[in-house]
Design an enzyme around this catalytic site. Structure first.
Site, PDB file in Angstrom:
ATOM      1  N   SER A 271       0.827  -1.206   0.000  1.00 18.33           N
ATOM      2  CA  SER A 271       0.000   0.000   0.000  1.00 18.33           C
ATOM      3  C   SER A 271       0.861   1.255   0.000  1.00 18.33           C
ATOM      4  CB  SER A 271      -0.878   0.051   1.247  1.00 18.33           C
ATOM      5  OG  SER A 271      -1.633  -1.111   1.370  1.00 18.33           O
TER       6      SER A 271
ATOM      7  N   HIS B 237      -2.106  -3.119  -6.784  1.00 15.62           N
ATOM      8  CA  HIS B 237      -2.659  -2.694  -5.502  1.00 15.62           C
ATOM      9  C   HIS B 237      -4.162  -2.940  -5.490  1.00 15.62           C
ATOM     10  CE1 HIS B 237      -3.577   0.626  -2.390  1.00 15.62           C
ATOM     11  NE2 HIS B 237      -3.245  -0.484  -1.789  1.00 15.62           N
TER      12      HIS B 237
ATOM     13  N   GLU C 129      -5.125  -0.586  -8.666  1.00  8.97           N
ATOM     14  CA  GLU C 129      -4.071   0.341  -9.101  1.00  8.97           C
ATOM     15  C   GLU C 129      -2.906  -0.490  -9.626  1.00  8.97           C
ATOM     16  OE1 GLU C 129      -4.638   4.336  -6.361  1.00  8.97           O
ATOM     17  OE2 GLU C 129      -3.400   2.735  -5.555  1.00  8.97           O
TER      18      GLU C 129
ATOM     19  N   ASN D  35      -4.825   6.204  -1.960  1.00  6.00           N
ATOM     20  CA  ASN D  35      -4.518   6.413  -0.540  1.00  6.00           C
ATOM     21  C   ASN D  35      -3.936   7.799  -0.292  1.00  6.00           C
ATOM     22  OD1 ASN D  35      -5.531   4.001   0.247  1.00  6.00           O
ATOM     23  ND2 ASN D  35      -3.576   2.949   0.469  1.00  6.00           N
TER      24      ASN D  35
HETATM   25  P1  NAD Z   1      -2.056  -9.830   6.852  1.00  3.73           P
HETATM   26  O1  NAD Z   1      -1.209  -9.628   8.020  1.00  3.73           O
HETATM   27  O2  NAD Z   1      -3.513 -10.108   7.034  1.00  3.73           O
HETATM   28  O3  NAD Z   1      -1.488 -11.037   5.976  1.00  3.73           O
HETATM   29  C1  NAD Z   1      -0.137 -11.217   5.658  1.00  3.73           C
HETATM   30  C2  NAD Z   1       0.102 -12.703   5.477  1.00  3.73           C
HETATM   31  O4  NAD Z   1       1.388 -12.895   4.898  1.00  3.73           O
HETATM   32  C3  NAD Z   1       0.090 -13.489   6.797  1.00  3.73           C
HETATM   33  O5  NAD Z   1      -0.863 -14.521   6.694  1.00  3.73           O
HETATM   34  C4  NAD Z   1       1.491 -14.036   6.909  1.00  3.73           C
HETATM   35  O6  NAD Z   1       1.552 -15.312   7.507  1.00  3.73           O
HETATM   36  C5  NAD Z   1       1.946 -14.060   5.466  1.00  3.73           C
HETATM   37  N1  NAD Z   1       3.405 -13.987   5.314  1.00  3.73           N
HETATM   38  C6  NAD Z   1       4.261 -13.130   5.901  1.00  3.73           C
HETATM   39  N2  NAD Z   1       5.519 -13.374   5.484  1.00  3.73           N
HETATM   40  C7  NAD Z   1       5.462 -14.413   4.630  1.00  3.73           C
HETATM   41  C8  NAD Z   1       6.427 -15.120   3.873  1.00  3.73           C
HETATM   42  N3  NAD Z   1       7.707 -14.805   3.897  1.00  3.73           N
HETATM   43  N4  NAD Z   1       6.003 -16.128   3.088  1.00  3.73           N
HETATM   44  C9  NAD Z   1       4.694 -16.459   3.018  1.00  3.73           C
HETATM   45  N5  NAD Z   1       3.745 -15.804   3.722  1.00  3.73           N
HETATM   46  C10 NAD Z   1       4.122 -14.803   4.515  1.00  3.73           C
HETATM   47  O7  NAD Z   1      -1.842  -8.562   5.911  1.00  3.73           O
HETATM   48  P2  NAD Z   1      -2.806  -7.979   4.807  1.00  3.73           P
HETATM   49  O8  NAD Z   1      -3.718  -6.987   5.401  1.00  3.73           O
HETATM   50  O9  NAD Z   1      -3.357  -9.100   4.008  1.00  3.73           O
HETATM   51  O10 NAD Z   1      -1.780  -7.143   3.904  1.00  3.73           O
HETATM   52  C11 NAD Z   1      -0.884  -7.772   3.029  1.00  3.73           C
HETATM   53  C12 NAD Z   1      -0.344  -6.735   2.064  1.00  3.73           C
HETATM   54  O11 NAD Z   1      -1.429  -6.120   1.366  1.00  3.73           O
HETATM   55  C13 NAD Z   1       0.410  -5.594   2.721  1.00  3.73           C
HETATM   56  O12 NAD Z   1       1.479  -5.209   1.902  1.00  3.73           O
HETATM   57  C14 NAD Z   1      -0.616  -4.483   2.819  1.00  3.73           C
HETATM   58  O13 NAD Z   1      -0.080  -3.198   2.853  1.00  3.73           O
HETATM   59  C15 NAD Z   1      -1.379  -4.702   1.520  1.00  3.73           C
HETATM   60  N6  NAD Z   1      -2.745  -4.174   1.504  1.00  3.73           N
HETATM   61  C16 NAD Z   1      -3.570  -4.329   2.568  1.00  3.73           C
HETATM   62  C17 NAD Z   1      -4.876  -3.827   2.486  1.00  3.73           C
HETATM   63  C18 NAD Z   1      -5.841  -4.026   3.632  1.00  3.73           C
HETATM   64  O14 NAD Z   1      -6.919  -3.398   3.616  1.00  3.73           O
HETATM   65  N7  NAD Z   1      -5.545  -4.874   4.580  1.00  3.73           N
HETATM   66  C19 NAD Z   1      -5.323  -3.177   1.331  1.00  3.73           C
HETATM   67  C20 NAD Z   1      -4.442  -3.063   0.251  1.00  3.73           C
HETATM   68  C21 NAD Z   1      -3.156  -3.568   0.338  1.00  3.73           C
END
Ligand code: NAD
Length: 684
Positions: free
Chosen positions: A404, A425, A437, A475
């Site tokens: 993000s 994104h 995006e 964002n």
């Molecule tokens: P989250 O914490 O819910 O999930 C992350 C997952 O990645 C976890 O299940 C973790 O076990 C796994 N993980 C971490 N390191 C790993 C590795 N080396 N190998 C395999 N799996 C691994 O996070 P999220 O909210 O899903 O966000 C993930 C990404 O998406 C981030 O970069 C975040 O900025 C982006 N994002 C989030 C949102 C949102 O609303 N939550 C929206 C857009 C983008």
């Protein structure tokens, strides 16, 4: 003027086959209508012809009217005239439908004496999605074939229907198995005159009709086209056909020049021009079928569902068996919701699950053409991951990050293939939100970008290209808007007043209700991390920090800017006191803001940030910003997005809005009125 014909007339024995050839979508342009009218008149007059078939050349029948005609005076002959000629023609005329038969195209088919469609055809009347109603008898003929309640639902939702479902509901007569043209000619030979308008309306259950109307009205909140569509369908049962048709046409003409229709047309064209690359750059790097997703958290799980829905093969990777199991549970929960809302059948689900390959071994990604990472938002974690990926992926595999806020160029530089790294994104929930995006880093090649855009379209998303800049497009603009919400709060407004003012403008939810819903803790964590480097010259509002310190993290803790009880959002005296204390600390005397003041400040913040972002080339064009705000942030669709909306405002209003913004925003860049006027004059 000598125009290339857009209608080819061929003869198959005693059947005339009229083939519309107006690429790319066979739009029912004035020339198509003119040539069709003349052809029908010739069919009527000819002694050798006993019936006619109307069909489309190329990808489909007619995908709709020519929207470019909409901003202009009506051109004759209009569609109702062509349909009237078909109805009075002594010979049966049948429509042979394939590809898309939508809007005016489906209305033309409804005006024929019979309808035959190929298996893969999609039919519908999506006019309300463009702020108008069907204006060539669609609201009168569809109820006679499918019933009143079904007509209300179909017209008010603008939903597309498969040929099989259309057959079940009576919208068409036959689904053709093999060669459509041959089947249509056989069908026409046996057809007789059967004008739909002369048919009785099937008995409607009052209860079902009421239910369909109230559902449509609640979904179409205050939208004039939905209201008008319902009235027009109801007319079918209560007025003589000629009167009802004339009412329909009148409503169509009125809505056609409405601001809502202009805004929706703007978004329609914006979608088509978003993500369009110069021809030389538009060749995708490769065809993608197998996709890897790393991380099965909130985003990864929903992204996996989106790719499964889009027909891709998905390899899902997690860091431990427990995390993988939790991710699969998330996917199961999404699928359960899809089954419940009938978006998915058990059979579809079975098929999708066969395409899902969960694993904890990175080697399982070796066959993927695209890998999307959705691991923690932590640069160190992402960089380590990128290096591990290089070791297992084929050299040509593309890597997309769902980050993000992190710097895509730093992520790309850690890879041995920086040209093949881009951002995808997604917005949460990723399987539902239409916005995507597509982030172009400094090294991202055109072919990588073209592939990412093609994948986005196949997922049914609205892909918009953004440059690699903090918060990309959405964002960043939303942060500017949120900042002004905090300033207004500290200066005298309440969360509920700000929320109500923005809802009254048309946002689905107010900013504080949204914040409570998404949770206040993530932003709190980011603010705490950024605290040491914070510029003291920039105005900082600590209200959100105080709420979090009090354990109020939003809806999930039962309290945030509001208090939550029994699923209800309630105003909380605790928050009022807390805000009053923060004002007192800074010696601020609360000002009185009207709803119009609040709207002026907050809409001004969207416009200003959008203009700054355009001048810095973070977005490619103004219409892309409109798409982002409408498809990802709840900006009302019928207003066309912030820049389209701004263009309609009085320059004095804009000037006052930007001045108020600058006064409240110490240390923050605000666009000048000259910059805004230049962007509005030159780019939409
Ligand atoms: P989250 O914490 O819910 O999930 C992350 C997952 O990645 C976890 O299940 C973790 O076990 C796994 N993980 C971490 N390191 C790993 C590795 N080396 N190998 C395999 N799996 C691994 O996070 P999220 O909210 O899903 O966000 C993930 C990404 O998406 C981030 O970069 C975040 O900025 C982006 N994002 C989030 C949102 C949102 O609303 N939550 C929206 C857009 C983008």
């Amino acid at each position: 003027m000598n125009l290339t014909p857009v209608l080819h007339v061929q003869q198959d024995g005693d059947v005339a086959v009229l083939i519309i050839d107006n690429p790319p979508i066979n739009a029912a342009s004035a020339q198509v209508r003119r040539e069709l009218l003349m052809a029908i008149e010739r069919v009527d007059a000819s002694d050798d012809i006993r019936a006619a078939v109307i069909m489309g050349q190329g990808r489909g029948f007619i995908a709709g009217s020519d929207l470019r005609e909409f901003g202009q005076p009506l051109q004759d002959p209009q569609l109702p005239e062509v349909i009237a000629a078909i109805e009075v023609c002594a010979k049966p005329v049948v429509a042979a439908l394939h590809g898309a038969a939508l809007g005016g195209g489906f209305e033309l088919a409804l005006g024929c004496d019979g309808r035959i469609a190929s298996q893969a055809c999609l039919l519908g009347l999506p006019e309300v999605t463009l702020g108008i109603i069907p204006g060539a008898g669609g609201t009168q003929r569809l109820p006679r074939l499918a019933g009143m309640a079904a007509a209300v639902e179909l017209i008010c939702s603008g939903r597309r229907v498969s040929a099989v479902d259309a057959l079940k509901s009576g919208m068409i007569d036959v689904v053709a198995d093999g060669d459509l043209r041959a089947a249509a000619v056989r069908f026409a030979r046996q057809a007789c005159k059967r004008p739909v308008l002369a048919m009785p309306i099937p008995e409607a259950s009052v209860e079902q009709l009421d239910k369909a109307c109230s559902l449509a009205l609640s979904k179409g909140r205050g939208r004039p086209a939905v209201q008008a569509a319902i009235e027009a369908v109801l007319d079918a049962a209560r007025l003589p056909a000629a009167q009802a048709l004339s009412n329909e046409r009148e409503a169509f003409q009125r809505l056609r020049s409405s601001p809502e229709a202009a805004a929706l047309r703007h978004l329609f064209f914006a979608e088509r021009s978003a993500g369009r690359l110069p021809k030389a750059d538009a060749t995708p790097a490769m065809h993608v079928e197998q996709v890897g997703i790393i991380g099965a958290g909130t985003m990864g799980a929903a992204i996996a569902v989106a790719f499964l829905d889009g027909g891709f093969d998905v390899t899902l990777i997690e860091q431990s068996p427990a995390a993988l199991a939790a991710g699969l549970e998330r996917i199961e929960a999404i699928h359960a919701k899809q089954l419940h809302s009938k978006k998915l059948t058990e059979q579809d689900l079975h098929q999708r699950l066969q395409r899902l390959h969960p694993s904890c071994a990175f080697e399982a990604l070796a066959g993927c053409q695209l890998v999307v990472e959705a691991v923690f938002e932590d640069m160190a974690v992402k960089l380590e991951l990128i290096k591990r990926l290089d070791a297992v992926l084929p050299a040509e595999t593309i890597i997309a990050s769902n980050t993000s806020y992190l710097d895509l160029d730093v992520i790309a530089a850690a890879s041995a293939r920086p040209g093949l790294v881009c951002g995808l994104h997604f917005f949460s929930p990723a399987n539902v939100m239409p916005l995507l995006e597509v982030v172009r880093g400094a090294a991202t090649t055109s072919q990588t970008l073209a592939m990412a855009l093609a994948v986005g379209k196949r997922l049914g998303k609205v892909p918009v290209i953004a440059a690699n800049a903090f918060g990309f497009i959405g964002n960043r603009i939303y942060a500017a808007y949120r900042r002004q919400c905090e300033y207004l709060l500290e200066d005298g407004a309440s969360p509920q007043q700000i929320d109500a003012a923005m809802q009254a403008f048309g946002f689905a939810m107010g900013p504080f209700a949204v914040a409570d819903l998404s949770g206040l803790d993530i932003a709190w964590r980011i603010r705490k991390a950024a605290a040491p480097d914070r510029d003291p010259r920039i105005r900082y509002v600590a209200i959100a920090d105080r709420l979090c310190e009090a354990g109020r993290l939003g809806r999930k803790t039962g309290a945030g800017y509001y208090h939550y009880a029994d699923e209800k959002r309630l105003v909380d005296p605790f928050v009022e006191t807390l805000i009053a204390q923060e004002r007192e600390k800074k010696g601020l005397v609360p000002q009185v803001f009207s709803d119009a003041d609040i709207q002026q400040r907050l809409l001004g913040s969207l416009i200003s940030e959008a203009v700054l972002l355009l001048t810095q080339n973070v977005a490619q064009q103004a219409s892309d910003i409109d798409l982002v705000l409408v498809n990802g942030y709840g900006f009302p669709r019928w207003e066309g997005g912030p820049l389209f909306w701004a263009r309609r405002q009085d320059p004095q209003w804009l000037d006052a809005s930007l001045r108020a913004l600058a006064t409240a925003s110490q240390g923050i860049a605000v666009a000048s009125v000259e910059q805004v006027m230049t962007v509005l004059a030159t780019t939409i």
